[in-house]
Design a protein around this motif. Sequence first.
Motif, PDB file in Angstrom:
ATOM      1  N   GLU A 134      22.570 -41.515 -30.229  1.00  0.00           N
ATOM      2  CA  GLU A 134      21.225 -40.868 -30.493  1.00  0.00           C
ATOM      3  C   GLU A 134      20.148 -42.126 -30.459  1.00  0.00           C
ATOM      4  O   GLU A 134      20.524 -43.009 -31.080  1.00  0.00           O
ATOM      5  N   GLY A 135      19.391 -41.985 -29.355  1.00  0.00           N
ATOM      6  CA  GLY A 135      18.294 -43.315 -29.455  1.00  0.00           C
ATOM      7  C   GLY A 135      17.188 -42.972 -30.392  1.00  0.00           C
ATOM      8  O   GLY A 135      17.075 -41.815 -31.260  1.00  0.00           O
ATOM      9  N   ASP A 136      16.285 -44.038 -30.457  1.00  0.00           N
ATOM     10  CA  ASP A 136      15.196 -43.744 -31.447  1.00  0.00           C
ATOM     11  C   ASP A 136      14.320 -42.673 -30.978  1.00  0.00           C
ATOM     12  O   ASP A 136      13.647 -42.035 -32.003  1.00  0.00           O
ATOM     13  N   ASP A 137      14.001 -42.360 -29.786  1.00  0.00           N
ATOM     14  CA  ASP A 137      13.176 -41.199 -29.434  1.00  0.00           C
ATOM     15  C   ASP A 137      13.957 -39.804 -29.393  1.00  0.00           C
ATOM     16  O   ASP A 137      13.375 -38.971 -28.903  1.00  0.00           O
ATOM     17  N   GLY A 138      15.181 -39.844 -30.270  1.00  0.00           N
ATOM     18  CA  GLY A 138      15.841 -38.725 -30.071  1.00  0.00           C
ATOM     19  C   GLY A 138      16.638 -38.243 -28.881  1.00  0.00           C
ATOM     20  O   GLY A 138      17.472 -37.339 -29.045  1.00  0.00           O
ATOM     21  N   GLY A 139      16.566 -38.969 -27.821  1.00  0.00           N
ATOM     22  CA  GLY A 139      17.369 -38.821 -26.480  1.00  0.00           C
ATOM     23  C   GLY A 139      18.745 -39.416 -26.733  1.00  0.00           C
ATOM     24  O   GLY A 139      18.929 -40.160 -27.606  1.00  0.00           O
ATOM     25  N   THR A 140      19.566 -39.201 -25.866  1.00  0.00           N
ATOM     26  CA  THR A 140      20.835 -39.454 -25.844  1.00  0.00           C
ATOM     27  C   THR A 140      21.030 -40.800 -24.929  1.00  0.00           C
ATOM     28  O   THR A 140      20.595 -40.842 -23.787  1.00  0.00           O
ATOM     29  N   VAL A 141      21.815 -41.758 -25.641  1.00  0.00           N
ATOM     30  CA  VAL A 141      21.894 -43.149 -24.893  1.00  0.00           C
ATOM     31  C   VAL A 141      23.433 -43.385 -24.785  1.00  0.00           C
ATOM     32  O   VAL A 141      24.263 -43.289 -25.698  1.00  0.00           O
ATOM     33  N   LEU A 142      23.551 -43.655 -23.532  1.00  0.00           N
ATOM     34  CA  LEU A 142      25.139 -44.065 -22.922  1.00  0.00           C
ATOM     35  C   LEU A 142      24.971 -45.738 -23.287  1.00  0.00           C
ATOM     36  O   LEU A 142      24.551 -46.507 -22.350  1.00  0.00           O
ATOM     37  N   ALA A 143      25.789 -46.039 -24.195  1.00  0.00           N
ATOM     38  CA  ALA A 143      26.208 -47.449 -24.502  1.00  0.00           C
ATOM     39  C   ALA A 143      27.293 -47.958 -23.694  1.00  0.00           C
ATOM     40  O   ALA A 143      28.551 -47.399 -24.391  1.00  0.00           O
ATOM     41  N   LEU A 144      27.371 -48.836 -22.932  1.00  0.00           N
ATOM     42  CA  LEU A 144      28.515 -49.560 -22.413  1.00  0.00           C
ATOM     43  C   LEU A 144      28.838 -50.790 -23.142  1.00  0.00           C
ATOM     44  O   LEU A 144      28.162 -51.317 -23.402  1.00  0.00           O
ATOM     45  N   SER A 145      30.164 -51.000 -23.268  1.00  0.00           N
ATOM     46  CA  SER A 145      30.603 -52.075 -23.818  1.00  0.00           C
ATOM     47  C   SER A 145      31.812 -52.752 -23.168  1.00  0.00           C
ATOM     48  O   SER A 145      32.664 -52.055 -22.617  1.00  0.00           O
ATOM     49  N   GLY A 146      32.156 -53.993 -23.280  1.00  0.00           N
ATOM     50  CA  GLY A 146      33.235 -54.576 -22.712  1.00  0.00           C
ATOM     51  C   GLY A 146      32.914 -55.227 -21.295  1.00  0.00           C
ATOM     52  O   GLY A 146      31.956 -55.048 -21.013  1.00  0.00           O
ATOM     53  N   PRO A 147      34.075 -55.786 -20.837  1.00  0.00           N
ATOM     54  CA  PRO A 147      33.780 -56.076 -19.336  1.00  0.00           C
ATOM     55  C   PRO A 147      33.727 -54.937 -18.407  1.00  0.00           C
ATOM     56  O   PRO A 147      34.673 -54.318 -18.182  1.00  0.00           O
ATOM     57  N   TYR A 148      32.612 -54.985 -17.599  1.00  0.00           N
ATOM     58  CA  TYR A 148      32.344 -53.998 -16.577  1.00  0.00           C
ATOM     59  C   TYR A 148      32.629 -54.769 -15.271  1.00  0.00           C
ATOM     60  O   TYR A 148      31.732 -54.963 -14.643  1.00  0.00           O
ATOM     61  N   LEU A 149      33.993 -54.697 -14.929  1.00  0.00           N
ATOM     62  CA  LEU A 149      34.387 -55.464 -13.700  1.00  0.00           C
ATOM     63  C   LEU A 149      35.175 -54.703 -12.767  1.00  0.00           C
ATOM     64  O   LEU A 149      35.702 -53.668 -13.155  1.00  0.00           O
ATOM     65  N   VAL A 150      35.653 -55.150 -11.726  1.00  0.00           N
ATOM     66  CA  VAL A 150      36.309 -54.149 -10.581  1.00  0.00           C
ATOM     67  C   VAL A 150      37.796 -53.997 -11.174  1.00  0.00           C
ATOM     68  O   VAL A 150      38.243 -52.939 -10.932  1.00  0.00           O
ATOM     69  N   SER A 151      38.262 -55.100 -11.977  1.00  0.00           N
ATOM     70  CA  SER A 151      39.626 -54.712 -12.497  1.00  0.00           C
ATOM     71  C   SER A 151      39.692 -53.902 -13.871  1.00  0.00           C
ATOM     72  O   SER A 151      40.855 -53.694 -14.113  1.00  0.00           O
ATOM     73  N   THR A 152      38.378 -53.653 -14.530  1.00  0.00           N
ATOM     74  CA  THR A 152      38.575 -53.015 -15.633  1.00  0.00           C
ATOM     75  C   THR A 152      38.024 -51.616 -15.612  1.00  0.00           C
ATOM     76  O   THR A 152      38.367 -50.766 -16.250  1.00  0.00           O
ATOM     77  N   ILE A 153      36.977 -51.291 -14.653  1.00  0.00           N
ATOM     78  CA  ILE A 153      35.981 -50.149 -14.569  1.00  0.00           C
ATOM     79  C   ILE A 153      36.943 -48.878 -14.173  1.00  0.00           C
ATOM     80  O   ILE A 153      36.704 -47.654 -14.472  1.00  0.00           O
ATOM     81  N   GLY A 154      38.269 -49.153 -13.358  1.00  0.00           N
ATOM     82  CA  GLY A 154      39.161 -48.113 -12.932  1.00  0.00           C
ATOM     83  C   GLY A 154      39.580 -47.266 -13.933  1.00  0.00           C
ATOM     84  O   GLY A 154      39.573 -45.805 -13.749  1.00  0.00           O
ATOM     85  N   ALA A 155      39.778 -47.636 -15.310  1.00  0.00           N
ATOM     86  CA  ALA A 155      40.281 -46.799 -16.036  1.00  0.00           C
ATOM     87  C   ALA A 155      39.298 -45.861 -16.659  1.00  0.00           C
ATOM     88  O   ALA A 155      39.771 -44.521 -17.150  1.00  0.00           O
ATOM     89  N   ILE A 156      38.233 -45.957 -16.656  1.00  0.00           N
ATOM     90  CA  ILE A 156      37.100 -44.987 -17.272  1.00  0.00           C
ATOM     91  C   ILE A 156      36.030 -44.501 -16.101  1.00  0.00           C
ATOM     92  O   ILE A 156      35.280 -43.534 -16.431  1.00  0.00           O
ATOM     93  N   ASP A 157      36.321 -44.961 -14.844  1.00  0.00           N
ATOM     94  CA  ASP A 157      35.210 -44.324 -14.017  1.00  0.00           C
ATOM     95  C   ASP A 157      35.302 -42.975 -13.585  1.00  0.00           C
ATOM     96  O   ASP A 157      34.370 -42.152 -13.376  1.00  0.00           O
ATOM     97  N   HIS A 158      36.411 -42.249 -13.847  1.00  0.00           N
ATOM     98  CA  HIS A 158      36.573 -40.818 -13.693  1.00  0.00           C
ATOM     99  C   HIS A 158      35.930 -40.174 -14.881  1.00  0.00           C
ATOM    100  O   HIS A 158      34.939 -39.013 -14.543  1.00  0.00           O
ATOM    101  N   GLU A 159      35.963 -40.567 -15.996  1.00  0.00           N
ATOM    102  CA  GLU A 159      35.144 -40.032 -17.115  1.00  0.00           C
ATOM    103  C   GLU A 159      33.730 -40.236 -17.006  1.00  0.00           C
ATOM    104  O   GLU A 159      32.856 -39.284 -17.145  1.00  0.00           O
TER     105      GLU A 159
END
Length: 370
Positions: free
Chosen positions: A11-36
């Motif tokens: 939850e953000g400061d303004d009450g909205g929903t914030v999508l917080a990304l973390s870790g390496p967002y590379l072509v070799s790692t993003i495939g595991a969560i791309d569908h989600e």
Amino acid sequence: MGGIAEYELVEGDDGGTVLALSGPYLVSTIGAIDHELRGLEGPISSIDLAAVSEIDTVGAWTATRLASAHKAEISGASERAERLIEALKNVRAEEEIAAPRLPVWERVPQAMGEKMFDARKGVYGVVGFLGALLVAFASLMRHPSRFRWLALVRQLELVGVSALPIIGLMSFLIGIVIAQQGAVQLAQFGAETLTVNLVGRITLRELGVLMTAIMVAGRSGSAFAAQIGTMRLTEEVDAMQTIGISPMEALVVPRILAAILMMPLLGFYSAGVAIVGGAFVGQFMLGIPFWTFLSRIQDVVPIYDLWVGLIKAPVFGLIVALAGCYHGMNVKGNSEEVGLRTTMAVVTGIFAVIVIDAFFAVFFTEIGWG
């Protein structure tokens, strides 16, 4: 830096929903969560990249796509992430990825035109192959010691002797069918005895050699294409050329000669067995004694019918062998090409045999052998 790409909805400061990304967002790692990530449901007001340790073009594209899909803002981006996002912000993936298809009334004539245009390559290839074959024959005539007699004998066995059982069975059954069906039709006119004429002339003149050519095309023509094609893939043909052995002399000439020499014998054998099959039908259905049927063949079948079949046979053998060897020598690329060329060898061989047979029929009729 190692790690896995992760995300979290907070939850953000303004009450909205914030999508917080973390870790390496590379072509070799993003495939595991791309569908989600694609399945996230809004509303999402902001996408936070502050915890992203590494990012490449694919990671930046993912963040940009999410922001566009949820009409969210991107915050906490590093300098590298900002540069990538800025470069990708105007890129859209809504365009059609398939080329527009022409209507059928344009597509069919275009495909036919392309086939006709490409056919000239095949004509050039066949003419070139025939030239190379003639050169190989001329070279062997000048140097007979180079001719591979054992290879010729082996091919004579494979093309001729090994084919006797299947061609004999096929011809026997064809003779039975011709005699039985012919007798049924001739019985309407009270002319069952003319079944002898029908069986004798049609087998000696046409069906004996024609069906034999079709069987040889399916059996030996395909074998020629597959054998030589496999040798092309395994680079055995190239190795022969490297050590000074002509592939045309070693591989093609024995097969061509074997088909030319064995086709007249196989055609005559096929016609004879078909007549025997017709004689069996005469014995059991028409009341014509077996030996009488065979002796009548000599009286009702002109001798030129036999010569017509024997003249056509070596020509058909040449066509079938040429088709098999030509397509085998043109195999390239991968193993799928062997199957494709083998199929083409059989189809073109049978088609050419039937076309040439039609020309022979007109020619022999014109000279009075009809």
